[in-house]
Design an enzyme around this catalytic site. Structure first.
Site, PDB file in Angstrom:
ATOM      1  N   GLU A 255      12.086 -46.593 -13.753  1.00 13.93           N
ATOM      2  CA  GLU A 255      13.192 -46.118 -12.908  1.00 13.93           C
ATOM      3  C   GLU A 255      14.294 -45.739 -13.885  1.00 13.93           C
ATOM      4  O   GLU A 255      14.966 -46.602 -14.441  1.00 13.93           O
ATOM      5  CB  GLU A 255      13.582 -47.249 -11.958  1.00 13.93           C
ATOM      6  CG  GLU A 255      14.333 -46.779 -10.746  1.00 13.93           C
ATOM      7  CD  GLU A 255      15.818 -46.948 -10.927  1.00 13.93           C
ATOM      8  OE1 GLU A 255      16.425 -45.965 -11.436  1.00 13.93           O
ATOM      9  OE2 GLU A 255      16.359 -47.994 -10.590  1.00 13.93           O
ATOM     10  N   CYS A 289      22.590 -45.211 -11.453  1.00 10.30           N
ATOM     11  CA  CYS A 289      21.784 -44.058 -11.873  1.00 10.30           C
ATOM     12  C   CYS A 289      21.673 -43.023 -10.753  1.00 10.30           C
ATOM     13  O   CYS A 289      21.258 -41.901 -11.006  1.00 10.30           O
ATOM     14  CB  CYS A 289      20.434 -44.489 -12.412  1.00 10.30           C
ATOM     15  SG  CYS A 289      19.573 -45.567 -11.319  1.00 10.30           S
TER      16      CYS A 289
END
Ligand code: SIN
Length: 485
Positions: A255, A289
Site C-alpha cells: 500500500e 497517502c
C-alpha cells in the site's frame, strides 16, 4: 475488560512470544508538538527479529487449528479491549503522532473496525465445491492460511495500519510479526498489551519497535519461514522490499504512495466541493497517502474557489493535539517541514503564488505549518509530481473535461482520486476514466472498513479491508478425491 490509564498502556519493550523483551539499546520517541521525549523504547535488532519469526512459526499450528469461531471470539475480545480504552489510546497516539485527540480516537475506532470486521470474515470465509468431471472423483478448493506473515507499518496511522494487516492475518489463521514505525511505536505496543489481555495466544502477534529499519526489514522480507509480507509506506521503499521478497517468492501486499487529484468542475456545488476538499486535504495535516495532492479547478470557477478557500483556511485552527477544537496538529518531524518548504519554494520559483499561509507557525513550534494555498501551479512543478504530505493546497486550472482527466492521470501513481460535479452523465464518464484504485465523487472522506483499500499503477498491489482483504492472507489449495464407486 480492564480500563487503562495512559501510564498503564505505556509499554516500551518489544513484544515477542507474549513477553515484553527489554534491550540495552533504546531509542527516543518524541512528541512532535513539544519536542519532548515521551519514552525510551527497546531497539529490536535483527537477532530479535529472527527470534520473533521463529516464535510465530512455532505458534502457527495451534493457531490455525482453532475453529473459525474460536479465532473470531478472540479477535472480538481484542476489539472490545480497544474500544473500552479508546480515549487513552487516542491520547497516547496524539502525543507521539501529533494528530488532534478527536481525530486520534477516530483512528482507534477505524483501526478497531478492521478487527471486528475480520472476526466476522473468519467465520464467513469458505472454499468451493467444483463441478463433477467423472463419477469416481470429487474436487474442491480449500482456502488455507498462508503461514507466517510479516508487516512494516507507517507513522501516519500508528494504529489502523497495524490492525488492517494483523486482523485479516489472524482471522485467516496466520501468525504475524510487525515492525511499527520508529516514530510511533507506542500505539503499536499498547495494542499488544490489549491483545494479551484479550487472550490472543503467545507468539500469534509479535511487535518489534526498532531504529534499525533496514536490517530488521531484511529479516522480515527474507526469512525462509515467512510466506507473506505486507507494507504501507512510500513507493520507493516498497519497491526495495518487494525485491527482497522476490528471493523467497513471498506473497506481498504493498500500500504505497499516491498523488491524488481533486477535480472541481464548473457544474459542481462549490459549498460542498470546498468542504470536502478541506476534509480530504487537512485530515492528519495532509499526511495521508490518499490526501489531495493536486487541486484541479475549472477556469470558470477558479476565482470563486480561491476566494472561498482563503476564507475557509483562515478559520482553521492549528495547535497541539490535546487542545480543544484543533483542526490539525504539527507535522511529524523537521524532515517533513523541510520537504514542504522546498516543494513550495520550487513552485514559487516556477511561477506559483502564495494566496495564504506558506510558513511555519513559529509561535506554536517548529513543526506547525500554516494552512497554505498556492495558485498558478502547473503539472510540471515538483509539487504536482511528488507527495506533499503537508497542509498545502496546490491549485491548477483546466478548461475542459478531457484536459482535467488527462492532468489527473498524468502520474505513475493511482491510489485515490476525487471529483465534484452535479452532472450525472459527466459523473459516469469521468468515474470510468480516472486511473485510481479509490474514487470519491462529491466526497472527500472515503476510508471505511467495507471499502477495498487498494492502489493501481505504482501505488500498490493487493487489497486491504473489505470482503477481499482476507484472501491476501490465504492460499488456494485444490483437492481431488478419487476412488468413488
Ligand atoms: C494511509 O494514508 O496510509 C491510509 C489512509 C486511510 O486508511 O484512510
Amino acid at each position: 475488560m480492564l480500563q487503562h490509564t495512559v501510564r498503564s498502556l505505556l509499554k516500551v519493550d518489544a513484544f515477542v512470544d507474549g513477553n515484553w523483551i527489554p534491550s540495552e539499546q533504546r531509542f527516543s520517541v518524541y512528541n512532535p508538538a513539544t519536542g519532548e521525549t515521551i519514552a525510551e523504547v527497546c531497539d529490536a535488532d535483527p537477532a530479535l527479529a529472527e527470534r520473533a519469526v521463529e516464535v510465530a512459526y512455532k505458534a502457527l499450528p495451534a493457531w490455525q487449528a482453532k475453529t473459525a469461531k474460536q479465532r473470531a471470539d478472540l479477535l472480538r475480545a481484542w476489539y472490545q479491549a480497544i474500544m473500552v480504552n479508546k480515549q487513552v489510546l487516542g491520547e497516547l497516539m496524539s502525543s507521539e503522532q501529533g494528530k488532534p485527540i478527536a481525530e486520534a480516537i477516530g483512528e482507534i475506532e477505524y483501526g478497531a473496525s478492521f478487527i471486528d470486521w475480520f472476526a466476522g470474515e473468519a467465520e464467513r470465509h469458505h472454499g468451493e465445491l467444483l463441478a463433477r468431471s467423472a463419477d469416481d472423483k470429487r474436487s474442491w478448493i480449500s482456502k488455507q492460511p498462508i503461514g507466517v506473515c510479516t508487516a512494516i507499518t507507517p507513522w501516519n496511522f500508528p494504529n489502523a495500519m497495524i490492525t488492517r494487516k494483523v486482523a485479516p492475518a489472524l482471522a485467516a489463521g496466520c501468525t504475524i510479526v510487525v515492525k511499527p514505525a520508529q516514530l510511533t511505536p507506542l500505539s503499536a505496543l499498547a495494542l499488544m498489551q490489549l491483545a494479551a489481555e484479550a487472550g490472543i495466544p503467545h507468539g500469534v502477534i509479535n511487535m518489534l519497535p526498532t531504529s534499525q529499519a533496514k536490517a530488521v526489514g531484511k529479516v522480515l522480507t527474507e526469512h525462509p519461514n515467512v510466506r507473506k509480507f505486507s507494507f504501507t509506506g512510500s513507493t520507493a521503499i516498497g519497491k526495495q522490499l518487494m525485491a527482497q521478497c522476490s528471493s523467497g517468492m513471498k506473497k506481498v501486499s504493498m500500500e504505497l504512495g499516491g498523488n491524488a487529484a481533486f477535480i472541481i468542475f464548473d457544474d459542481a456545488d462549490l459549498d460542498l466541493a470546498v468542504e470536502q476538499l478541506l476534509a480530504a486535504k487537512f485530515r492528519n495535516a495532509g499526511q495521508t497517502c490518499i490526501a489531495v495532492n493536486r487541486v484541479l479547478v475549472h477556469d470558470a470557477v477558479i476565482a470563486e474557489v480561491e476566494q472561498r478557500l482563503i476564507t475557509a483556511l483562515s478559520k482553521l485552527k492549528v495547535g497541539a493535539g490535546h487542545e480543544q477544537g484543533v483542526d490539525y496538529g504539527p507535522l511529524i518531524n523537521q524532515e517533513a517541514i523541510d520537504k514542504a518548504q522546498l516543494l513550495q519554494q520550487q513552485a514559487i520559483d516556477a511561477g506559483a503564488e502564495v494566496l495564504c499561509g506558506g510558513k511555519v507557525l513559529q509561535q506554536l513550534g517548529p513543526l506547525f505549518y500554516a494552512p497554505t494555498l498556492l495558485s498558478n501551479v502547473t503539472a510540471t512543478m515538483a509539487i504536482s509530481q511528488q507527495e506533499i504530505f503537508a497542509p498545502i493546497l496546490a491549485l491548477q486550472r483546466f478548461s475542459s473535461e478531457a484536459e482535467a482527466i488527462a492532468l489527473a492521470n498524468d502520474t505513475p501513481f493511482g491510489l485515490a482520486g476525487y471529483f465534484c460535479s452535479n452532472d450525472y452523465r459527466r459523473i459516469g464518464r469521468v468515474a470510468e476514466q480516472l486511473q485510481c484504485g479509490m474514487l470519491g465523487i462529491n466526497v472527500g472522506i472515503i476510508s471505511q472498513v467495507y471499502n477495498a483499500f487498494a492502489g493501481i499503477k505504482e501505488s500498490g498491489i493487493g487489497i486491504e479491508g473489505s470482503s477481499f482483504g482476507l484472501a491476501e492472507y490465504q492460499v488456494t489449495k485444490t483437492i481431488t478425491l478419487g476412488g468413488f464407486t
